[in-house]
Structures are given as C-alpha cells and as structure tokens.
Design an enzyme around this catalytic site. Structure first.
Site, PDB file in Angstrom:
ATOM      1  N   CYS A  47       0.815  -1.219   0.000  1.00 55.11           N
ATOM      2  CA  CYS A  47       0.000   0.000   0.000  1.00 55.11           C
ATOM      3  C   CYS A  47       0.845   1.263   0.000  1.00 55.11           C
ATOM      4  O   CYS A  47       0.371   2.317  -0.403  1.00 55.11           O
ATOM      5  CB  CYS A  47      -0.950   0.010   1.201  1.00 55.11           C
ATOM      6  SG  CYS A  47      -0.092   0.238   2.781  1.00 55.11           S
ATOM      7  N   CYS A  52      -0.728  -1.951   5.577  1.00 56.25           N
ATOM      8  CA  CYS A  52      -1.058  -3.358   5.270  1.00 56.25           C
ATOM      9  C   CYS A  52      -0.044  -4.356   5.807  1.00 56.25           C
ATOM     10  O   CYS A  52      -0.329  -5.539   5.876  1.00 56.25           O
ATOM     11  CB  CYS A  52      -1.214  -3.543   3.756  1.00 56.25           C
ATOM     12  SG  CYS A  52       0.360  -3.515   2.869  1.00 56.25           S
ATOM     13  N   CYS A 117      -2.001 -16.950  -1.528  1.00 54.03           N
ATOM     14  CA  CYS A 117      -1.301 -16.292  -2.637  1.00 54.03           C
ATOM     15  C   CYS A 117       0.144 -15.996  -2.260  1.00 54.03           C
ATOM     16  O   CYS A 117       0.997 -15.848  -3.123  1.00 54.03           O
ATOM     17  CB  CYS A 117      -2.022 -15.014  -3.068  1.00 54.03           C
ATOM     18  SG  CYS A 117      -1.591 -13.549  -2.107  1.00 54.03           S
ATOM     19  N   CYS A 120       1.344 -11.687   1.262  1.00 55.63           N
ATOM     20  CA  CYS A 120       1.453 -11.088   2.597  1.00 55.63           C
ATOM     21  C   CYS A 120       2.379 -11.902   3.485  1.00 55.63           C
ATOM     22  O   CYS A 120       2.736 -11.463   4.579  1.00 55.63           O
ATOM     23  CB  CYS A 120       0.075 -10.978   3.253  1.00 55.63           C
ATOM     24  SG  CYS A 120      -0.552 -12.566   3.867  1.00 55.63           S
ATOM     25  N   CYS A 154      -6.475 -13.555   1.698  1.00 56.06           N
ATOM     26  CA  CYS A 154      -6.769 -14.925   1.226  1.00 56.06           C
ATOM     27  C   CYS A 154      -7.209 -15.877   2.324  1.00 56.06           C
ATOM     28  O   CYS A 154      -8.167 -16.613   2.169  1.00 56.06           O
ATOM     29  CB  CYS A 154      -5.531 -15.548   0.577  1.00 56.06           C
ATOM     30  SG  CYS A 154      -4.902 -14.722  -0.874  1.00 56.06           S
ATOM     31  N   THR A 355       6.348   8.080  17.651  1.00 55.04           N
ATOM     32  CA  THR A 355       6.839   8.470  18.972  1.00 55.04           C
ATOM     33  C   THR A 355       5.806   9.309  19.713  1.00 55.04           C
ATOM     34  O   THR A 355       4.930   9.937  19.098  1.00 55.04           O
ATOM     35  CB  THR A 355       8.144   9.286  18.854  1.00 55.04           C
ATOM     36  OG1 THR A 355       7.884  10.444  18.047  1.00 55.04           O
ATOM     37  CG2 THR A 355       9.261   8.459  18.245  1.00 55.04           C
ATOM     38  N   MET A1087     -13.830 -23.140 -11.220  1.00 53.40           N
ATOM     39  CA  MET A1087     -13.648 -24.237 -12.181  1.00 53.40           C
ATOM     40  C   MET A1087     -12.186 -24.593 -12.462  1.00 53.40           C
ATOM     41  O   MET A1087     -11.921 -25.486 -13.256  1.00 53.40           O
ATOM     42  CB  MET A1087     -14.320 -23.861 -13.518  1.00 53.40           C
ATOM     43  CG  MET A1087     -15.831 -23.927 -13.498  1.00 53.40           C
ATOM     44  SD  MET A1087     -16.434 -25.631 -13.564  1.00 53.40           S
ATOM     45  CE  MET A1087     -16.894 -25.880 -11.872  1.00 53.40           C
ATOM     46  N   GLY A1088     -11.239 -23.884 -11.854  1.00 54.43           N
ATOM     47  CA  GLY A1088      -9.833 -24.087 -12.194  1.00 54.43           C
ATOM     48  C   GLY A1088      -9.380 -25.530 -12.089  1.00 54.43           C
ATOM     49  O   GLY A1088      -8.823 -26.107 -13.032  1.00 54.43           O
ATOM     50  N   GLU A1266     -15.367 -20.236  -4.391  1.00 52.42           N
ATOM     51  CA  GLU A1266     -16.235 -19.064  -4.192  1.00 52.42           C
ATOM     52  C   GLU A1266     -17.348 -19.279  -3.188  1.00 52.42           C
ATOM     53  O   GLU A1266     -17.863 -18.328  -2.616  1.00 52.42           O
ATOM     54  CB  GLU A1266     -16.892 -18.691  -5.529  1.00 52.42           C
ATOM     55  CG  GLU A1266     -15.916 -18.297  -6.605  1.00 52.42           C
ATOM     56  CD  GLU A1266     -16.629 -18.131  -7.933  1.00 52.42           C
ATOM     57  OE1 GLU A1266     -16.825 -16.989  -8.347  1.00 52.42           O
ATOM     58  OE2 GLU A1266     -16.991 -19.156  -8.539  1.00 52.42           O
TER      59      GLU A1266
END
Length: 1335
Positions: A47, A52, A117, A120, A154, A355, A1087-1088, A1266
């Site tokens: 970001c 983040c 993924c 992060c 994720c 600080t 569907m992957g 999903e």
C-alpha cells in the site's frame, strides 16, 4: 542551503551485511532501497502507507545507555533510509531461505497452511519472527497482537494465528471447555449412514523443527562500537531536493531548529511520511533527532511520570504497564485509559515507529491518545535555545490556537502525565470501523473531579476527536456543569449542551454526520455510567449503583485469540501412501512464499533500458476533453514520452473497453494518458504536471437510482419465470414488498495490478509478464491494440498475489496500455499500479438494488415471489451482462418458491466499470433472498430458521430454469449445522443474555446455500494441458489455469502423481503461458481444478496407455527404467491432454437450460454480540458445513472456504466504498477502506467438509473457491437478529431491512433510542452530503 556540507556516508546493516551508501537520498524509503538497490524482493509493496504490513522488516538498534539491543517491527515503506544510520535491518531473506535453511517461523507458516497467494506471507513471517526475538515463548495474545498490523486477503487469518500459536508454551489448538473433552466431540464422531472416520488435523506438528533462540544472527559488533563511540558528529545526507540532518546532541538539534525553524523533526515518519507521499508535502530540510539520549528517559515522581518525547508508542505502552502494576489503581486511571487505546492504535509496526513527541506535536484530529492526555492534565515540556518552558496539553493547544502553540524553534522534550486522585475519574472511549488498526470515527478523552466524598462536579473535561479538523474541547459544556451532582438530570443537560457546542455540519468531510453526533453523546453516556459505577465502589452506602442490565456496556469487546477445529474425511486406509489425492498437502509454493523466494512480476530483475509507467486519470465523471498539455511533463528529468489515445496503432476501443480516453471522459479514474520515464518517481512527478482541460457534460449518472431515471443500461433485461406469479398473488394470506441495497466491494488483492511488457526486435513480437486470471484475453487485447496477430504476443503468468475476479478482465486493458507504451518507446515497460490508483481504476463488485414482492401464507409458506435486480455496472460493458445473468439464474438460492419471477438489468453509470468478483453476483442476490425470507418470518411471528426450512428445496426437483438437481446434501448440511452448532440451545442462551442486558445484544443466524459452479457457456469450460516426461523420469506439467493462491498447481501435481503413479517430488509445474497452452479459458467460477484437472488427467492417461506395454513386460521395474525403455522404443513421452468441458447451456428466449454442471451446498451459523450504543459488533462463533463431495486436498479447500467466508463477512459488515455525489471515490487505500484484520474473525471457528458424490467432476470433487463468500452473510443476519432484539425492547416491532454492509454506523442508527432521538435532523435540500451510496 549552500552553507550545508556535502553528504556523509550512511552506514547500516542488512541481514548481517554492511551497507555503505555514499549518496543517500532522504526521499528514498527502505522498501524501495531493499527492492531496487539491494535486489531483496522478499519485502513486498502492498500500500505504500504503512497500512497493510506487507513490507514489514525487523529493525534492531543498540542503546549504549541501557546496553540493550531493541528489536522492533517496522513497515519499510515509511522508513527513510537516512533514519537507519547505525541500525541493523533484517528482512525475510535474512530469516531463512530454501537454499540454506528455513527458519521455524517460515516452516510452520507454510506447513500450517498459513499462505495462499503468499504475497502477505513475508510480512507475516517478519511480524512473528520479531515477536519471537523478544519473546521466544509468546502467549497466544501476543501472537494476535503481533499480526494486528498485517492484512491478508486470502486465508482468513486462522491458519496464520495457528502457525504462531505452535510457539506458545501450552497447546492452544482446541478449547477444552474445562471438561477435558474436545469442544466439538460428538458421541461417535460420524455422520449418518456414513461410518467413515473424520480427521481434524491438517498438519503434523512432529515435523516441525524446534525454535532455538541461540541460533539467531548476532547484532553486528561494529554497530555497537559506532553507538558507543565518544566523539559522534552531526550527519548530513544531501538528496536531489532535500537535505536530511541528524544532530548528535540536544544542543545541536536546537541549533538546527533555530536555523531551519520550518523544518519538521522526523522520528518515526508515520505522520510526515504519508503526507509527503500522498499529499505532496515537501520540505527542503528534515531534522532527525531520532537517537538523542535526552529524548529517551522516564522520570517518576510523587506527582506522576515524565516520559521522553523520543519513546515510541510501544515503549510508552511498556512504561505505563510497569507503572500500573506498581501503583495503586486510583493513581493510574489516566494510564489505564491510555493503555486501552494503545492496544488498538494502528498495528504493532506503527506503534513501534511512531513516537510520543511526534504524536503530541502532529495533533492528528483523529488522535486516540491526545484527548486522554488532555483529560488527564498532561503537560508538554519544551526546549529551545532560549530555554525550557511547559505548556498544558489542553483544549487551546489541541485546537491549535496560536497563543497556546509551540514556537517554530522549539522541540518537545517530554510529556508529563500526572497521577489521578481518589475522586478523579479519567476515561478514553472510541469507535472505529473495525476494532484494531483503524482511525476512530469518534473518540473521546473525559475526566471528572468531585468535591471529596460527594458526587458534586468540581472539574470536568471532555475532548473529542474526529468531529472536526482538530481535537475539540467541549469547554463551555463543562463550565456550565460545574457544581452539579452526577445524576441523570446532569446527563440529559450535558447531552443537550455538548450537541450544541460541538456542531458537525451536515455536509462535513468524512460524512456519517448523524452517527458521529450520536456517538458524541453515546460515548458521554458510557463515561457517565463508568463514573457512576466508580462512585458506587468508593462508597456503596452513599451512591446508588447503575442498573444491572447496563453493566455489560461498560466493557469494550475483548480481543480474543481465535481458535477452532476443521473436520474432513480421512483418506481410505487402503489408499497407497504415495497417492496424494484426498490428503491435506501443503501448497507447493508455501515455503517459497514464507521465505520471500516466490517471484511475482515486480520481483523480476530489471530489463536493460526498462522504463516505468505512471498514469494520469480523469478527475471528472463525465466531461469533454478540451486539451491535454504535456509540455511541462516532457521537460522533467528522466521523462521519455507521454502516451495518449493518438499513439495506439490498432483498437483504442476493443469490445467497448477503452484504453485511453479520447475526446471525452466517462468516469473519474479513467486513464487519459501515461508517462514513461527512467524511474517510477520521475514518471509520477511528471504525471502530476500533465494539464488536462475539461468541459462537463450532462447527465452525470452515479447511482442506480439516477440510471433508472435516465433509462441508462448496459444491456437488455434478463428474465426467468416459473408458475403463474400474478395468479398466485391473488391466493395468499399476506403480501410484503421491499427493497434491499447491497453496496460494492474492493478486491484488495495484496499484489496490485502489475505488468511487464517487453518489445522484441523481430517480427513485432511482444512478451508480457503479468498476474492475471485470463492470459488469453490479455493476448487478444494487446494484439488488437497493436494491430498485430495474436501469434506474436506471448503472455507469461507464474502466480498472482491474489485476484478474486479482479484480474480476469482488467489486466487485458492494463496489458494493452503497457504494450502500446513499449511499442511507442521501443523499450521494456514496467507498469505497477500504486494501491490508490489500483482501487480507483479497476473498481470491484457490482453494487445491487433488489426490489421484491412476496406472497405467503400465515404459516410461513411462500407461494409467490416477484423480484427485480439492478446492478451498478459502471461506464463500460466489462462483465456486467454476465453478472446479471448469474444474478437472475441464482436468485432463487436454496428456496423452492412455486411461482417465481426474476428480472435483472445492469445500469450504465459514470463510475469505473465494475467487474468479476468472487461469487459473481451470488453474494449480493442471496442477501436479498435471505432478507425477504426473514421478513416473512417476522410478519408470521415465526423464527427465521423455521421459515427457511419450510421453504427450502427438499427432494429431487427442478430449478426455475428447469435444471434437475438433488438437494439431499443441502438438507444434510442444514441439519448438521443446526445440530453440531447447538443452534437452538445457543439461541435460548442468547435470549436470556438479551433479557439481562439492555445496551448489548446477542444474535444468531443460520443460512443455507445452494451455489452453482461453472458458467452457462460450455466453450469457456474447455481446458488443455501439456505433459512431458524427461529421460531421468521427471515430469513437467503445464496447463491453461492460473495460480492465484488457491493451490491450483498443487492440485494438478496431485492429479499427475496419482495418474502416473509416481511421487509428487518427480513433478514440476512452472508457469502458465499462451505459448504452451493456447486459447485457455479464464481461471474463475470455481472451475480451475475441475477443468484443468481433467486435462492433466487426460494427458497422463494417454502417456500411461503408451507406457502400459513396457510396464507389462517388466512389472517389477522402476519408473526410470520404463521411461528409458520407452524412449529406446521411440514411444513419445510428451502429449497434450484435453477436456471438452461440461456441456452447459442456457436459452434465454425459452428461459430454460442447464447452465451449471453441478451445485455446491452448505450452511453457516454465526453468533454475534452488538454494542447498541456504538454500533460495534463482535463475532463470537461461526460453524460452517460445506458439501465438498470428495476433497482432492482438504487443507486447500478448507483454506478457500475460510478465506471466502472472512472476505464475505467483510463485504457484509465493515467494507464500505465511499463516493462523492460527483462520482469521486474517497476510499482508496487501507486507511479509508477497511478489510477484516485478525481481530474480526470468529473467536471460535469450526469448518466441516461433508462427503457426497459428484461423478461428473474429477475424483468426484467440487470447486469450492467461491462458495464460502455468501456464508459470511450469516454474520449480517446474526447482527440483524441482535438489532431486532434491541428494537423490540424499545417498542419497535415493525419489520425492518438491514442493508449491506451493516457498518457500525448502520447498526447504531438502527438501534433507535433516546440518544438517537436527540440528534438534530437536517433538511436534505439544504446541503450536499459528503458521500453517497451508489446502489
């Protein structure tokens, strides 16, 4: 400036290696330096504003005064390299590597399935690693706190927390409930008719290497010598535009401040950094007194404590904790109030960087600490060359009145915070969009002193934050209440007075005006109750207590460490141990994610002569472009070219999608031109200098309502109907009508859109590297834009750092824009969207307006429903027509309504085009269905779950579009969910809780799910794969799917391993490429694995058929022997595999078809607690049951369900996109747009995969990517249940609609009470609101 000497050498260490930077640029941050100068790409850009945690590193510094080394986490994007002189930096590469040795933190994050993924993951590793360096055996609470500043889109966080908890002393995986039995144990742990064993462990702790703190790298001795050196001198770092000066003594700093009074003091850079980056603040001189010992001290006296201005907020926290544990309670009320807010202020990284001095000087209007310090009578100790003085940290100071302010040459030395006294009460109160790491919507610091032994007010202070441009003091109100007794009459006068004094104009920046006004008095009421309770404790005889049912609201929701259990089918004990199908195999890239060695597009090394691209976007929603003046931009250093629509050799408008705006702009955020330069900083500076002249065009359409007024649509209406709806309405007991608004959602994938476009010298070839779900579409758009055939365009896709639908269509536009720039300049182009540009340009989920008319009998049976749906599609077609088709097809959800009509249409507006997003319309439409079912229950005076059960599909049946299906698994999920979650017992317990608590309410809801996988166009479901067997027996698999974090490649390796009967270690999967597998479909629609798995299976089966005669001749031979023999017999060891696809179809004229290959069923039960005074909610428990048929990999599938659930929960609760009435998106980064953090996930989280049959799919599996998204709505309806209880108690029994998202604002304002009744109502015709809803 000429008097300043030349640059000094900047010396620091990175991962144990010395860095000497001879030309340190004060404007360069550590993230850029690590990635571009040192080529350490494990630290990620997420970001750029510290919000983040993707760029978290560990900074270590030696303090010669205490002789101690301090390790702390920091967000590299906010750390100026010049601040690191004498520091040691550890990045994820320095923690461990696959090439040498991975660290236990990295190993456990990977093996506990805490990465998907992986973008992060390095930041998560660094946050946990830094904690372990300070606390080798942390508590679970410390783990949760350590990752509070890290976002993950994720996983849903549970697995990350679990990986951290493996370092805690005691096992913390399952809550024992004090009985010694697992909280989820059933008598025989088996499902009906199905005595198969259930497994609950997704990883094996015995594999973990132990953590040995003695093996960590040592702090560089050279830095200790540098820190202890007696004759330190001032350091100066001279940049292109800015000079950074580090004084070595306080006198030196005062000298500099006198010479450069306008120069800011940079300590943690958490205030100045973002303002320089995002608000174009510029300072020619920066002074950094970071290590001055005079600013680092604690001094305790009889009156209180004085804390040096150089202490970080985390160090302040430690100091206050130690004082609170030593001193009697009555003296530490201010300190305890500060501690409560320090726990949730930002994340651990920012608390360690910011600080105390910086915080009290910068005086952010949203500060959580300054109002408490002011209420607690703190003073600021200042020093300058003229001498020292004290000023009160009070209202005039916080309101920046000139007479109460610092002089420009003064420096804050310390802050003195006095002890509280016996008859003195101090409190801090706040409410934010989410519990942690979010600016307050309203906060307050309040204190009251009484005449000794009485409840007569002697002194009263009230300070509010986020109600104006500064912290505001309600001094007039306080003055008028002096001498009054602390009773209900005083309270009601106080509320009236404070609302008069603190006026928030109806069009005020930040919006939420009525809510903020309500919070001003709701927080005051909480303080009133706390003080009443305190007085009672001091003299129970004299002072009456507050009502018992008010007690619970005094406690903020605790931050608990989440725990839970995952249940799934164990693998058949007779299955070969080598066969990986059905086993919870770790993601094939997980270790690389955790070590930062997984390469994303921007991690690729630079190409020779590479240029960077920066965008210039439209600032108007609908306007004519009069002129584009790029003359000034072109004169700036490093700028090579400005590219506009005129430079596109082929189609600038392909299939209605526009690359560069030409003649007119149709939304704010549309790309008008791009600037190519030698660095991104140069490109970005030049982009700001491009001048565009506009002339507004009417109409400007922003909302669905405006689109309906102007009849503005992107495509024709879609409709399905069954039964005779109009006739059925004539024969029902009751009819209800209503409308539901579901707002949009930002994808917030951790890796922003990234493209590398490399032009080739020969044949006009163009090579692109990008993170996408649909390389074929990128190839198509680039070919169209360059007007060259597709066979010259190669798209390479290795992995994406999250996608969720946002990388289906958008990369094709951005890829084409990059390719045009590469074509025009003849040089490689690196195009990385900054987070704020990404959110603005690429848009997200379609906002939806649902209108319903439902006819039903008094017993809850629904006979007829007529529903209309409109989506806000934005300014170009994108996927809007398909989304509406899905909405219409999925609109009946799990319910069998005999007479059902549904119509849908996408609206064309002047917003950036909305696009695919996980669930593709279902998460929006299903909320509308659940809303009208709940409304029917309310009208029939029946529990919602009863009405759901009555109307649910029960036996083999046909959908409204006449597709036959069997709902048996739906019934099973529903039954299991109600039973195993103890729904009915807990509902009774919640009702009991609600009777005993007036201001806090609990609610439960259970939702059923019938989710359709796939798409209605069979040609989109075809897939191909290429499998090579090499002579050493190793196998290379390539397929057309894209690895987005869902573990597609891991499953493909599992498939190949089973089909070829070889270990997974023999199989390699590299990348997806249009060169290897042409014309591949998108990886979307769950569907992957289905389609690519079938293609890989087909290829492997072809190869095994070829090898069978060889194996038959030598059945006891080794795989390698068979391969050698096959080669010698000239048998081809390479083949393509192909899957024709599920034969789905839909005929919209006939309103019937078989649009989906199969359904995924599930149910989810959630319980929440709501604070009716503030609108805050806490998710106590969630139980999810999903029919997974047979899970190829339970770890990946459960990870997808949990991640989707948390993403869905975000959609329905805290994620809120804010637009101006002119169509400008305000929420463009993690500061304004809040996705769930670890504190939002359920305190108890149980997920169960149920078995069923799905013979159509590979190994009878189901695509689960999903489905979990909609299950998050159980939280929305649990909130509604709690709010209903509150409204009922206040005499409001009428059915109401809770729109999505159910933000704290919406919850608070729906829990109507005496405080919301006091809020003045503004006439809407007299002002323009700051923000509007676009659904």
């Amino acid at each position: 400036m000429s008097s300043l000497p030349k640059s000094d050498d900047l010396i620091f260490f990175v991962n144990g290696r010395k860095v000497i930077e001879k030309a340190a640029n004060p404007e360069v941050n550590l993230l850029f330096y690590l990635r571009k100068n040192l080529h350490l790409t494990g630290t990620k850009y997420g970001c750029g504003g510290g919000g983040c945690g993707a760029c978290t590193v560990m900074v270590s510094r030696f303090n010669p005064k205490t002789n101690k080394i301090r390790h702390y986490p920091a967000t590299a994007c906010l750390v100026p390299i010049c601040s690191l002189h004498g520091a040691a930096v550890t990045t994820v590469e320095g923690v461990g590597s696959i090439k040498t040795r991975i660290h236990p933190v990295q190993e456990r994050l990977a093996k506990c399935h805490g990465t998907q993924c992986g973008f992060c993951s390095p930041g998560m590793v660094m946050s946990i690693y830094t904690l372990l360096r300070n606390h080798p055996e942390p508590t679970p609470e410390q783990i949760t706190e350590a990752i509070g500043g890290n976002l993950c889109r994720c996983t849903g966080y549970r697995t990350i927390v679990e990986s951290g908890k493996t370092f805690c002393g005691a096992s913390t995986v399952c809550q024992m409930k004090g009985s010694g039995k697992c909280c989820m144990d059933q008598e025989e742990r088996s499902f009906e008719n199905n005595q198969e064993k259930i497994c609950t462990k997704l990883y094996n702790e015995d594999e973990f290497q132990p953590l040995d703190p003695t093996q960590e790298p040592i702090f560089p001795p050279e830095l200790i010598r540098m820190a202890e050196a007696p004759n330190k001198r001032r350091l100066t770092f001279q940049g292109e535009r800015t000079t950074w000066i580090t004084p070595v003594t306080l006198d030196d700093a005062l000298e500099l401040k006198a010479s450069f009074p306008e120069a800011p003091l940079i300590m943690g850079n958490t205030a100045e950094g973002p303002s320089m980056k995002f608000r174009d603040a510029f300072h020619p001189v920066l002074i950094s007194p970071l290590g001055l010992p005079e600013l680092h001290f604690v001094n305790t006296t009889d009156d209180g404590v004085t804390i040096g201005a150089g202490y970080s907020l985390a160090q302040l926290n430690d100091v206050l904790l130690s004082i609170v544990s030593d001193q009697p309670k009555e003296k530490t009320k201010t300190y305890r109030a500060l501690l409560k807010h320090l726990r949730t202020l930002a994340g651990a990284q920012i608390r360690n960087m910011a600080t105390l001095g910086g915080h009290v000087v910068s005086r952010p209007y949203f500060s959580d600490l300054n109002p408490i310090l002011a209420a607690g009578n703190a003073t600021i100790n200042l020093t300058s060359k003229e001498g020292e003085r004290q000023i009160p940290l009070n209202g005039p100071y916080l309101e920046r009145l000139p007479e109460a302010d610092l002089k420009s040459e003064e420096i804050v030395l310390s802050v003195s915070i006095p002890y509280s006294t016996q008859w003195h009460f101090v409190s801090g109160l706040r409410q934010a969009q989410r519990q942690e790491n979010a600016f307050a919507i309203v906060n307050a610091g309040m204190s009251v002193k009484f005449e000794d032994g009485t409840n007569i007010i002697k002194e009263l202070k009230m300070f509010y934050g986020s109600v104006g441009t500064t912290t505001v003091s309600a001094s007039q109100t306080c003055k008028q209440l002096i001498g009054r007794p602390w009773d209900d009459h005083m309270l009601s006068d106080a509320c009236r007075l404070v609302l008069d004094e603190i006026y928030i104009p109806p069009g005020a920046e930040g919006g939420m005006v009525a809510y903020r006004r309500a919070l001003i008095i709701s927080l005051l009421f909480k303080f009133y109750l706390k003080v009443r309770r305190g007085l009672k404790k001091m003299d129970p005889e004299k002072f009456p207590d507050i009502p018992e049912e008010f007690m619970s609201v005094l406690e903020d929701f605790p931050i608990e460490t989440p725990q839970g259990l995952e249940m799934f089918q164990c693998v058949d004990p007779n299955q070969s141990p080598q066969d990986p199908i059905g086993r919870p195999i770790m993601h094939q890239s997980a270790l690389k994610h955790a070590t930062g060695e997984a390469v994303y597009v921007d991690d690729m090394p630079p190409f020779s002569q590479e240029l960077f691209l920066a965008v210039v976007t439209s600032t108007r929603a609908h306007a004519k472009i009069i002129s584009i003046d790029s003359s000034e931009a072109l004169t700036l250093p490093g700028v090579v070219d400005v590219i506009t629509a005129e430079d596109v050799p082929g189609d600038n408008n392909h299939q209605g999608e526009i690359l560069y705006a030409q003649d007119e702009v149709i939304c704010v955020g549309q790309i008008v031109c791009t600037v190519a330069a030698d660095t991104y900083a140069h490109a970005r500076e030049a982009a700001k200098k491009v001048k565009i002249t506009y002339e507004d065009i009417e109409p400007r359409i922003i909302t669905i309502e405006q689109a309906l007024e102007h009849n503005s649509f992107l495509s024709a209406e879609k409709k399905i109907e069954k039964g005779d709806v109009d006739q059925a309405f004539k024969n029902v007991d009751q009819i209800i009508e209503g409308e539901v608004h579901v707002e949009g959602q930002e994808h917030f994938y951790m890796e922003t859109q990234t493209v590398l476009a490399v032009p080739k010298v020969e044949d006009k070839e163009m090579v692109l590297y990008l993170g996408t779900q649909f390389p074929t579409r990128v190839q198509e758009f680039v070919a169209a834009a360059l007007n060259i055939p597709r066979n010259r365009i190669a798209c390479h896709m290795r992995r994406a750092g999250g996608a969720f639908g946002g990388k289906v269509t958008k990369p094709s536009l951005l890829g084409a824009i990059s390719a045009v720039a590469a074509y025009k300049t003849g040089r490689p182009i690196r195009f990385i969207l900054e987070r704020r540009d990404d959110i603005l340009i690429t848009a997200g989920r379609h906002p939806l307006l649902g209108k319903y008319k439902v006819g039903f009998m008094n017993n809850g049976v629904i006979k007829a429903a007529d529903v209309e749906y409109y989506t806000n599609g934005g300014c170009t077609p994108d996927e809007s027509e398909l989304v509406v088709e899905f909405i219409v097809l999925k609109s009946e959800t799990a319910y069998n309504i005999p007479n059902f009509r549904c119509r849908g249409r996408p609206c064309k507006t002047n917003l950036p085009s909305n696009t695919a997003f996980r669930g593709f319309g279902f998460p929006q439409v299903s909320v509308v269905a659940e809303t009208y079912i709940t409304a029917v229950a309310s009208e029939c005076n029946l529990p919602p779950e009863e009405v759901k059960e009555i109307n649910m599909y029960k036996r083999i049946n046909k959908t409204a579009y006449k597709q036959t299906f069997n709902p048996e698994p739906l019934r099973r999920c529903w039954k299991e969910c109600l039973e195993k979650s103890s729904f009915h017992a807990r509902k009774l317990a919640a009702e009991e809780f609600n009777k005993r608590n007036y201001w806090k309410k609990r609610g439960l809801a259970v939702v059923p799910m019938k989710y359709s996988a796939g798409v209605p166009m069979a040609y989109y479901l075809q897939a191909a794969a290429l499998v090579h067997i090499y002579l050493d027996g190793t196998v290379l698999v390539t397929h057309g799917g894209c690895e987005l974090g869902q573990g597609l490649n891991t499953k493909m390796i599992q498939v190949a391993s089973r089909e070829l009967n070889i270990p997974e270690s023999y199989i390699h999967l590299s990348e997806t490429s249009t060169i290897v597998v042409p014309n591949a479909s998108f990886t979307a629609g769950s569907m992957g694995a289905d389609i690519n798995g079938k293609a890989v299976q087909n290829a492997c089966q072809i190869l095994m058929t070829r090898l069978r005669p060889i194996i038959k001749k030598n059945p006891n031979g080794k795989w390698e022997d068979w391969i050698t023999k096959a080669f010698q017999e000239s048998i081809s060891l390479s083949t393509t595999g192909y899957f024709k696809g599920y034969q789905t179809h839909m005929d919209w004229k006939k309103e019937e078809g078989e649009p989906f290959p199969y359904y995924i069923y599930g149910a989810s039960c959630s319980e929440v607690e709501v604070d009716c005074l503030t609108g805050a909610h806490k998710l106590l428990r969630t139980d999810i049951f999903v029919d997974a048929a047979f899970s190829i990999n339970p770890a990946l599938d459960i990870g997808q369900i949990e991640g989707a659930f948390i993403q869905g929960m975000g959609l329905y609760t805290i994620e809120e996109l804010k637009y101006s009435p002119e169509g400008v998106l305000y929420s463009r980064g993690p500061d304004e747009y809040k996705i769930p953090t670890v504190t939002e996930i359920p305190e108890e989280f149980y997920v169960t995969l149920l078995r069923s049959q799905n013979p159509i799919a590979i190994y009878s599996s189901k695509g689960l990517g999903e489905a979990g998204m909609f299950l998050g709505s159980s939280v929305l309806f649990a909130i509604k249940d709690a709010v209903t209880a509150a409204r009922r108690e206040r005499g409001l029994t009428k059915t109401f609609t809770l729109n999505s998202p159910a933000t704290p604002e919406l919850i608070r304002m729906t829990c109507v009470d005496q405080f919301t009744d006091m809020i003045p109502k503004d006439d809407p015709s007299t002002f323009t609101p700051w923000s509007i809803h676009v659904s």
